[in-house]
Design a protein around this motif. Structure first.
Motif, short mmCIF file in Angstrom:
data_model
loop_
_atom_site.label_atom_id
_atom_site.label_comp_id
_atom_site.label_asym_id
_atom_site.label_seq_id
_atom_site.Cartn_x
_atom_site.Cartn_y
_atom_site.Cartn_z
N TYR A 2 0.80 -1.22 0.00
CA TYR A 2 0.00 0.00 0.00
C TYR A 2 0.83 1.28 0.00
CZ TYR A 2 -3.41 -3.49 1.38
OH TYR A 2 -4.20 -4.62 1.41
N ALA A 3 2.15 1.14 -0.03
CA ALA A 3 3.02 2.32 0.10
C ALA A 3 2.77 3.35 -1.00
CB ALA A 3 4.48 1.88 0.10
N SER A 4 2.55 2.88 -2.23
CA SER A 4 2.40 3.82 -3.35
C SER A 4 1.13 4.66 -3.22
CB SER A 4 2.37 3.06 -4.68
OG SER A 4 1.19 2.26 -4.79
N ALA A 5 0.18 4.17 -2.45
CA ALA A 5 -1.07 4.91 -2.26
C ALA A 5 -1.02 5.80 -1.03
CB ALA A 5 -2.25 3.93 -2.15
N GLY A 6 0.17 5.87 -0.41
CA GLY A 6 0.33 6.72 0.75
C GLY A 6 -0.26 6.14 2.02
N GLU A 7 -0.56 4.85 2.00
CA GLU A 7 -1.14 4.20 3.18
C GLU A 7 -0.03 3.51 3.98
OE1 GLU A 7 -4.14 4.55 4.03
OE2 GLU A 7 -5.29 5.06 2.23
N ASN A 8 -0.13 3.56 5.29
CA ASN A 8 0.91 3.03 6.16
C ASN A 8 0.29 2.03 7.13
OD1 ASN A 8 3.63 2.99 7.10
ND2 ASN A 8 3.05 4.30 8.82
N TYR A 9 0.05 0.81 6.64
CA TYR A 9 -0.60 -0.21 7.45
C TYR A 9 0.46 -1.04 8.18
CZ TYR A 9 -4.92 0.79 4.91
OH TYR A 9 -6.03 1.39 4.38
N GLN A 10 0.43 -0.98 9.50
CA GLN A 10 1.39 -1.73 10.31
C GLN A 10 0.97 -3.19 10.40
OE1 GLN A 10 1.63 -0.38 14.36
NE2 GLN A 10 3.27 -1.79 14.93
N TRP A 11 1.93 -4.08 10.20
CA TRP A 11 1.71 -5.51 10.43
C TRP A 11 1.84 -5.82 11.92
CZ3 TRP A 11 5.45 -7.15 5.95
CH2 TRP A 11 4.72 -7.27 4.76
N PRO A 12 1.23 -6.89 12.43
CA PRO A 12 0.27 -7.78 11.78
C PRO A 12 -1.15 -7.22 11.87
CG PRO A 12 0.75 -8.61 13.97
CD PRO A 12 1.59 -7.37 13.78
N TYR A 13 -2.04 -7.82 11.08
CA TYR A 13 -3.42 -7.36 11.06
C TYR A 13 -4.29 -8.08 12.10
CZ TYR A 13 -2.04 -5.21 6.66
OH TYR A 13 -1.40 -4.45 5.71
N LEU A 14 -4.05 -9.35 12.30
CA LEU A 14 -4.82 -10.12 13.26
C LEU A 14 -4.43 -9.77 14.69
CD1 LEU A 14 -4.42 -13.62 11.55
CD2 LEU A 14 -6.55 -12.30 11.65
N ASP A 15 -5.36 -9.99 15.62
CA ASP A 15 -5.02 -9.89 17.04
C ASP A 15 -4.39 -11.17 17.55
OD1 ASP A 15 -6.01 -7.30 17.32
OD2 ASP A 15 -8.02 -7.97 17.89
N THR A 16 -4.86 -12.32 17.01
CA THR A 16 -4.42 -13.61 17.53
C THR A 16 -4.25 -14.60 16.38
OG1 THR A 16 -5.72 -13.24 19.53
CG2 THR A 16 -4.94 -15.48 19.15
N PHE A 17 -3.17 -15.37 16.44
CA PHE A 17 -2.96 -16.48 15.50
C PHE A 17 -2.72 -17.73 16.34
CE2 PHE A 17 -0.39 -19.26 12.82
CZ PHE A 17 -1.20 -19.31 11.69
N LYS A 18 -3.45 -18.79 16.03
CA LYS A 18 -3.44 -19.97 16.90
C LYS A 18 -3.32 -21.26 16.12
CE LYS A 18 -6.13 -21.98 20.73
NZ LYS A 18 -7.32 -21.78 21.60
N PHE A 19 -2.46 -22.16 16.62
CA PHE A 19 -2.36 -23.53 16.13
C PHE A 19 -3.08 -24.47 17.10
CE2 PHE A 19 1.78 -21.87 14.45
CZ PHE A 19 1.53 -22.07 13.09
N LEU A 20 -3.90 -25.35 16.56
CA LEU A 20 -4.36 -26.50 17.32
C LEU A 20 -3.50 -27.69 16.90
CD1 LEU A 20 -8.26 -26.14 17.03
CD2 LEU A 20 -6.74 -25.30 18.85
N VAL A 21 -3.05 -28.48 17.84
CA VAL A 21 -2.25 -29.66 17.53
C VAL A 21 -3.20 -30.85 17.42
CG1 VAL A 21 -0.35 -31.15 18.24
CG2 VAL A 21 -0.29 -28.69 18.76
#
Length: 601
Positions: free
Chosen positions: A277-296
């Protein structure tokens, strides 16, 4: 023995933790037109060849949780005596100096589908922690970005990363027993760095004996060494205490239930923003999700059930049979077809008869109706040629389709029992011979078909079926009496494509030893930085040469699938970015909760 054991365990961990899915191939999607997509924006991007392009993309949405499943729990936590990529959390909690250029993937220009990383193409890599500079032919200067912070937890407590931290991590990776660089590039190796030193707070200097060493080590160090705070170890602990699993990465490991679940939460101080999004002047910080989870979830049917009921947002490593049922029963799912990471190969040691005669090796290939196996055994869900590379989008510059292969390669993939008999007779085996193949129960069904084919040309196959750990030990030590049925490694390799043909390497099951391999390694060093397209051409030529040697019996590569629900945005079924980033892309995906709710979940 320790070195061989570690290497084998490492590669098996890749297969387990990355769900044994190479990606590539055709993307299949469900009906997404009935659900609302997010807000759009037009961006300008630059393709690998330097040509600009515009594309309309969705704006990201912050918040929410994404859940997927692993077939096995992490079995390594601490990178201090192993290759960092083998430590499951490192790709989420930490960063490398360079990584994959996110703008070149399917989310951007489409130059790669990120099926298995950079594959030796430095043009699709980009700075992550550091920019690099080559002031001369034997020096790399790493320029650390200012303001990068370790996660705000003990023992680093959110302090800024410095050049000293990078030097510490390079040092232990090249000196500690068990670490990849220590074993691959020991003291005295011509490619090993001669020094790594801090020049100032944000600059590291690495010196080499030659330009070839500089070239090969730029990705080997830059995209294979994750940077962790030294305090983890200098304070008297290590990452075997999972609460000490800490880095500068997008995800903070916040909960771990043994053999059950691994939970990561967003790092609010993460330094990277989304370059799309840099070319559009937007500055979106990673990450977008609040939580990422693995189930085993070790049981396959339970993993499939969890996907079916939307307990999982996405899942990798799905077989054709399971995919067929899911496509019928869950039409909302999106799909990406790929290939198993390591297709099977049968090989005997070519220093010993009868495998020292290429006519015998060619005959064993030609006696198998591989196309019939693709059509009937795999129900069309396989590639005839899967080694060294499958025919996926990521490998288009290095894969050679059958019709473009030399005639001697085409012959070993074409069923011709009469010529096989003649080759055996010419080699002194007019009545055939007996073969014993060491294998596991998991591959014995496939070998039963091979047994029938070989019987037609007078080759009598006996299967020595061993349980996994026993087979593992035989494979590791090259202790098989005759032949072994083993995975063909290397489809993901950048500068290590020669794993199956390098003298002394554990994966070299045929024990081939040819000067062509050293010549190939020199080509990689010569071209990797100065002319990446020539490097890719060298990889393609070497792949053809391998097949021409018929050092093994090359089997088809079965399809595997990734599936995800359409509310998981910006995913595209990718697998691996950069050289060692099999999960770092999770920072760039998001959940469209409104879409998910409208679909009844």
């Amino acid at each position: 023995m320790k070195k061989i054991l570690w290497l084998v365990i490492s590669f098996l961990m890749i297969i387990t933790l990355i769900m044994a899915s190479c990606g590539g191939g055709e993307e299949e999607t469900g009906d997404e037109e009935e659900v609302e997509e997010g807000e759009k924006i037009t961006v300008t991007l630059t393709k690998r060849d330097g040509i600009p392009m515009t594309r309309t993309v969705e704006k990201p949405i912050y918040g929410g949780t994404t859940i997927t499943a692993l077939s096995a729990d992490y079995n390594q936590w601490d990178p201090y005596h192993t290759q960092t990529i083998q430590v499951g959390h490192m790709q989420l909690t930490s960063n490398e100096m360079i990584g994959g250029d996110w703008t070149l993937g399917p989310q951007g220009t489409g130059d790669t589908d990120w099926a298995f990383g950079w594959l030796g193409d430095i043009k699709i890599c980009a700075p992550e922690l550091c920019d690099w500079e080559l002031p001369d032919d034997t020096t790399i200067l790493w320029h650390l970005k200012k303001g990068v912070k370790f996660q705000n937890k003990e023992p680093a407590n959110g302090r800024e990363m410095t050049a000293d931290d990078i030097v510490f991590n390079i040092n232990y990776q090249f000196n500690n027993e068990g670490c990849w660089q220590t074993m691959e590039y020991p003291e005295g190796h011509p490619l090993r760095p001669t020094s790594w030193t801090t020049l100032d707070r944000y600059t590291v200097e690495v010196k080499f004996l030659s330009k070839d060493a500089q070239s090969l080590m730029l990705p080997e160090i830059g995209d294979n060494v994750y940077v962790s705070p030294p305090e983890v170890w200098t304070s008297g602990g290590d990452m075997n205490d999972w609460s000490k699993a800490i880095g500068s990465g997008p995800w903070i490991l916040t909960d771990y239930v043994v053999s059950s679940a691994i939970t990561y939460t967003k790092n609010p101080d993460y330094f990277e923003t989304d370059p799309i999004y840099a070319s559009a002047g937007e500055n979106y910080q990673w990450p977008y999700l609040d939580t990422f989870k693995f189930l085993v979830i070790p049981d396959t049917s339970t993993r499939i059930a969890a996907l079916r009921t939307a307990e999982l947002d996405f899942l990798s490593g799905i077989t054709h049979d399971d995919a067929t049922l899911l496509k019928r029963d869950v039409p909302d799912l999106q799909w990406k077809q790929g290939f198993v990471m390591s297709p099977n190969i049968a090989a005997g040691k070519i220093t010993q008869p009868p495998y020292d005669d290429i006519r015998v090796r060619r005959a064993l290939n030609m006696a198998i109706n591989k196309q019939e196996m693709v059509d009937e055994y795999y129900n069309g869900e396989a590639a005839l040629i899967g080694y060294p590379f499958p025919p996926g989008d990521s490998w288009v510059k290095v894969y050679t389709p059958l019709e473009e292969q030399p005639s001697e390669v085409q012959e070993i993939f074409t069923y011709n029992p009469e010529k096989a008999k003649q080759l055996l007779a010419d080699a002194g085996y007019p009545d055939g011979f007996k073969v014993k193949i060491t294998c596991t129960a998991a591959t014995s069904d496939e070998l039963s078909l091979v047994k029938e084919y070989w019987a037609d040309v007078g080759v009598e196959l006996e299967m020595e079926v061993l349980e996994g750990s026993a087979w593992f030990g035989i494979w590791m030590s090259h202790g098989y009496e005759d032949m072994i049925y083993a995975p063909g490694l290397g489809c993901w390799a950048g500068v290590e494509q020669d794993m199956m043909t390098r003298a002394g390497f554990f994966a070299n099951i045929s024990e081939i030893n040819d000067p062509r391999t050293q010549e190939f390694k020199a080509q990689l060093a010569r071209y990797i930085l100065d002319d990446p397209d020539k490097m890719l051409a060298a990889k393609k030529e070497y792949a053809i040469w391998e097949l021409q040697q018929a050092w093994g019996v090359f089997m088809p590569s079965a399809h595997e699938y990734k599936a995800w629900y359409p509310w998981l945005r910006n995913y595209y079924g990718i697998n691996w970015t950069g050289g060692a980033g099999s999960w770092d892309w999770t920072k760039a995906i998001w959940i469209n909760q409104k879409m998910k709710t409208s679909m009844g979940h």
